[in-house]
Design a protein around this motif. Sequence first.
Motif, PDB file in Angstrom:
ATOM      1  N   SER A   5      -2.007  -4.140  -2.207  1.00 24.38           N
ATOM      2  CA  SER A   5      -2.500  -3.698  -0.906  1.00 24.38           C
ATOM      3  C   SER A   5      -2.325  -2.195  -0.803  1.00 24.38           C
ATOM      4  N   ASP A  52      -2.187   1.142   2.011  1.00 27.00           N
ATOM      5  CA  ASP A  52      -2.144   1.732   3.350  1.00 27.00           C
ATOM      6  C   ASP A  52      -2.821   3.088   3.230  1.00 27.00           C
ATOM      7  N   ASN A  53      -4.117   3.105   3.492  1.00 25.98           N
ATOM      8  CA  ASN A  53      -4.877   4.330   3.282  1.00 25.98           C
ATOM      9  C   ASN A  53      -4.419   5.457   4.199  1.00 25.98           C
ATOM     10  N   ASN A  94      -1.481   6.201   5.131  1.00 28.49           N
ATOM     11  CA  ASN A  94      -0.248   6.812   4.654  1.00 28.49           C
ATOM     12  C   ASN A  94      -0.226   7.039   3.150  1.00 28.49           C
TER      13      ASN A  94
END
Length: 122
Positions: free
Chosen positions: A70, A72-73, A75
């Motif tokens: 996964s 978290d674009n 961050n």
Amino acid sequence: VQLVESGGGLVQAGGSLRLSCAASGFTFDDYAIGWFRQAPGKEREGVSCITGSDGRPIYADSVKGRFTISADNANNTLYLEMNSLKPEDTAIYFCAAQYGPCPWDTSFVFGMGQGTQVTVSS
């Protein structure tokens, strides 16, 4: 470009670990990012890849159904959730980024971290 992995360690077979990769110097949306691993005496292999623009993941057959990637674009942080770990998952895990979409093409990899050790005991 900087990629820094964390979260490796020693775990018993059947256990779980979560790897993280903090990235800087580029934006996830524009590239493919993911994980390689290298076990002692073996070649480096692609574990999982996710294309930043569409978020669709690709997994090696050996980890399908057990690992989840996964991103978290917002961050610039990448994760790899590893469940039902097996001794054969023992390796150094590297975070990497490449130009263009998944799947991995090592000729287009432009950044790779120093790696984090994952050891699975039987």
